[in-house]
Scaffold this motif. Structure first.
Motif, PDB file in Angstrom:
ATOM      1  N   LEU A  76       0.760  -1.285   0.033  1.00  0.00           N
ATOM      2  CA  LEU A  76       0.127   0.001   0.025  1.00  0.00           C
ATOM      3  C   LEU A  76       0.864   1.496  -0.023  1.00  0.00           C
ATOM      4  O   LEU A  76       0.365   2.350  -0.370  1.00  0.00           O
ATOM      5  N   SER A  77       2.086   1.067   0.289  1.00  0.00           N
ATOM      6  CA  SER A  77       2.909   2.533   0.467  1.00  0.00           C
ATOM      7  C   SER A  77       4.139   2.037  -0.181  1.00  0.00           C
ATOM      8  O   SER A  77       4.772   1.161  -0.178  1.00  0.00           O
ATOM      9  N   TYR A 106       2.907  -0.384  -7.594  1.00  0.00           N
ATOM     10  CA  TYR A 106       2.398  -1.070  -6.689  1.00  0.00           C
ATOM     11  C   TYR A 106       0.857  -0.630  -6.126  1.00  0.00           C
ATOM     12  O   TYR A 106       0.347   0.168  -6.908  1.00  0.00           O
ATOM     13  N   ALA A 114      -9.700   4.275  -4.082  1.00  0.00           N
ATOM     14  CA  ALA A 114     -10.739   5.036  -3.434  1.00  0.00           C
ATOM     15  C   ALA A 114     -12.129   4.639  -3.598  1.00  0.00           C
ATOM     16  O   ALA A 114     -12.794   4.595  -2.730  1.00  0.00           O
ATOM     17  N   ASP A 115     -12.448   4.428  -4.785  1.00  0.00           N
ATOM     18  CA  ASP A 115     -13.519   3.803  -5.216  1.00  0.00           C
ATOM     19  C   ASP A 115     -14.089   2.476  -4.374  1.00  0.00           C
ATOM     20  O   ASP A 115     -15.090   2.405  -3.561  1.00  0.00           O
ATOM     21  N   LEU A 117     -12.487   1.531  -1.623  1.00  0.00           N
ATOM     22  CA  LEU A 117     -12.471   1.871  -0.228  1.00  0.00           C
ATOM     23  C   LEU A 117     -14.067   2.424   0.291  1.00  0.00           C
ATOM     24  O   LEU A 117     -14.598   2.300   1.276  1.00  0.00           O
ATOM     25  N   LEU A 118     -14.584   3.310  -0.608  1.00  0.00           N
ATOM     26  CA  LEU A 118     -15.720   3.859  -0.355  1.00  0.00           C
ATOM     27  C   LEU A 118     -16.946   2.918  -0.313  1.00  0.00           C
ATOM     28  O   LEU A 118     -17.863   3.005   0.472  1.00  0.00           O
ATOM     29  N   GLN A 120     -16.188  -0.423   0.611  1.00  0.00           N
ATOM     30  CA  GLN A 120     -16.120  -1.107   1.862  1.00  0.00           C
ATOM     31  C   GLN A 120     -16.946  -0.158   2.983  1.00  0.00           C
ATOM     32  O   GLN A 120     -17.068  -0.951   3.921  1.00  0.00           O
ATOM     33  N   SER A 121     -16.672   1.181   2.924  1.00  0.00           N
ATOM     34  CA  SER A 121     -17.297   1.824   4.104  1.00  0.00           C
ATOM     35  C   SER A 121     -18.634   1.773   4.312  1.00  0.00           C
ATOM     36  O   SER A 121     -19.083   2.189   5.452  1.00  0.00           O
ATOM     37  N   GLU A 122     -19.402   1.117   3.090  1.00  0.00           N
ATOM     38  CA  GLU A 122     -20.837   1.075   3.478  1.00  0.00           C
ATOM     39  C   GLU A 122     -21.156  -0.358   3.839  1.00  0.00           C
ATOM     40  O   GLU A 122     -22.359  -0.574   3.892  1.00  0.00           O
TER      41      GLU A 122
ATOM     42  N   LEU B   8     -15.963   9.330   8.439  1.00  0.00           N
ATOM     43  CA  LEU B   8     -15.014   8.123   7.992  1.00  0.00           C
ATOM     44  C   LEU B   8     -13.585   8.470   8.332  1.00  0.00           C
ATOM     45  O   LEU B   8     -13.059   9.340   8.376  1.00  0.00           O
ATOM     46  N   LEU B  10      -9.977   6.604   7.994  1.00  0.00           N
ATOM     47  CA  LEU B  10      -9.383   5.757   7.039  1.00  0.00           C
ATOM     48  C   LEU B  10      -8.050   5.278   8.054  1.00  0.00           C
ATOM     49  O   LEU B  10      -7.167   6.035   8.384  1.00  0.00           O
ATOM     50  N   GLU B  23       0.979   9.397   2.392  1.00  0.00           N
ATOM     51  CA  GLU B  23       0.477   8.641   1.383  1.00  0.00           C
ATOM     52  C   GLU B  23      -0.809   8.285   1.805  1.00  0.00           C
ATOM     53  O   GLU B  23      -1.868   8.408   1.106  1.00  0.00           O
ATOM     54  N   GLN B  30      -8.408  12.138  -0.945  1.00  0.00           N
ATOM     55  CA  GLN B  30      -9.022  11.580  -2.050  1.00  0.00           C
ATOM     56  C   GLN B  30     -10.433  10.992  -2.049  1.00  0.00           C
ATOM     57  O   GLN B  30     -11.233  11.064  -2.516  1.00  0.00           O
ATOM     58  N   LEU B  31     -10.718  10.261  -0.830  1.00  0.00           N
ATOM     59  CA  LEU B  31     -11.911   9.602  -0.537  1.00  0.00           C
ATOM     60  C   LEU B  31     -12.816  11.038  -0.243  1.00  0.00           C
ATOM     61  O   LEU B  31     -14.141  10.675  -0.641  1.00  0.00           O
ATOM     62  N   GLN B  34     -14.226  12.206  -3.479  1.00  0.00           N
ATOM     63  CA  GLN B  34     -14.917  11.247  -4.180  1.00  0.00           C
ATOM     64  C   GLN B  34     -16.087  10.725  -3.567  1.00  0.00           C
ATOM     65  O   GLN B  34     -17.007  10.090  -4.304  1.00  0.00           O
ATOM     66  N   SER B  35     -16.315  11.213  -2.254  1.00  0.00           N
ATOM     67  CA  SER B  35     -17.482  10.599  -1.496  1.00  0.00           C
ATOM     68  C   SER B  35     -18.794  11.109  -1.730  1.00  0.00           C
ATOM     69  O   SER B  35     -19.572  10.743  -1.373  1.00  0.00           O
ATOM     70  N   ARG B  38     -21.248  11.651   1.260  1.00  0.00           N
ATOM     71  CA  ARG B  38     -21.948  10.629   1.800  1.00  0.00           C
ATOM     72  C   ARG B  38     -21.246  10.723   3.327  1.00  0.00           C
ATOM     73  O   ARG B  38     -21.766  10.449   4.205  1.00  0.00           O
ATOM     74  N   PHE B  39     -19.842  11.384   3.351  1.00  0.00           N
ATOM     75  CA  PHE B  39     -19.367  11.621   4.856  1.00  0.00           C
ATOM     76  C   PHE B  39     -19.121  13.050   4.864  1.00  0.00           C
ATOM     77  O   PHE B  39     -18.511  13.712   3.833  1.00  0.00           O
ATOM     78  N   ILE B  42     -13.751  13.257   6.785  1.00  0.00           N
ATOM     79  CA  ILE B  42     -12.929  12.163   6.500  1.00  0.00           C
ATOM     80  C   ILE B  42     -11.359  12.422   6.650  1.00  0.00           C
ATOM     81  O   ILE B  42     -11.029  13.482   6.348  1.00  0.00           O
ATOM     82  N   LEU B  72     -12.408   2.560   8.781  1.00  0.00           N
ATOM     83  CA  LEU B  72     -12.125   1.635   7.568  1.00  0.00           C
ATOM     84  C   LEU B  72     -10.660   1.429   7.818  1.00  0.00           C
ATOM     85  O   LEU B  72      -9.498   1.993   7.461  1.00  0.00           O
ATOM     86  N   TYR B  74      -7.256   0.231   6.463  1.00  0.00           N
ATOM     87  CA  TYR B  74      -6.417   0.274   5.212  1.00  0.00           C
ATOM     88  C   TYR B  74      -5.222  -0.893   5.158  1.00  0.00           C
ATOM     89  O   TYR B  74      -4.171  -0.587   5.470  1.00  0.00           O
TER      90      TYR B  74
END
Lengths: 123, 123
Positions: A76-77, A106, A114-115, A117-118, A120-122, B8, B10, B23, B30-31, B34-35, B38-39, B42, B72, B74
């Motif tokens: 992830l990083s 990576y 991001a999509d 993760l969003l 998963q958040s629901e 939310l 993360l 990072e 970014q969440l 794009q959310s 909804r939140f 974040i 959430l 990560y």
């Protein structure tokens, strides 16, 4: 021109907890199911603590005749493992056939993360 | 009925390498982009080695009036951090308002991950 024979090696850190290694192997199996033939071989390999290690995982693809091997870091990083250690391990491969071996970006760099993760958040 | 105010958080492990923490904070930003509302809040929080820690990250949402806080993870594998440590940190929050605080499934369990990995493999 015939398509090149391609292998994919999903590379994770490796854990003393074997269930975590198996989780990576299941992701690799899922990739194989969903790859729709884009790769002829797909398997997991590890930086340390689990088998196969990265050089063996890549070598296996080369020895089986893959002409292109994609190494995909399941990280992830962009830490030392991604920037230094994985390239160093890949460089250990004895690439006798002249296969193209390349390291893909990576997971953490994927724009679609991001999509997911969003979603998963629901749950 | 009015919609609930939602936050939310993360949650990542945290690293001595500040660039890795940044990072994660960028993924949280970014969440937020794009959310689509909804939140209301974040942000990132960390299990250790970086700020804010998980209890502070969740507390911040509660103190700002969020009625639901989604934590959430990560993380890519269901190791001790996901199974034991994150719930234990979340339990430290002083939930004076009775907000609903819940932990979403960790990233590694997301069904869409394989598609994203296959996309990365072609880059």
């Amino acid at each position: 021109m015939a398509e090149r024979r391609r292998g994919l090696v999903l590379v994770a850190h490796g854990s003393r907890r074997e269930a975590s290694n198996d989780e990576v192997r299941r992701v690799a199996a899922q990739l194989a199911e969903q790859s729709a033939g884009r790769f002829e071989m797909i398997h997991a390999a590890f930086l340390e603590l689990a088998e196969p290690l990265i050089p063996a995982g890549v070598q296996c693809c080369i020895d089986n005749g893959m002409e292109e091997v994609v190494v995909l870091p399941y990280f992830l990083s962009a830490g030392r493992h991604v920037v230094e250690d994985i390239p160093a391990e890949v460089a250990k491969v004895n690439n006798t056939t002249g296969a193209e071996v390349r390291i893909a970006p990576y997971l953490g760099a994927a724009p679609g993360l991001a999509d997911i993760l969003l979603e998963q958040s629901e749950k």
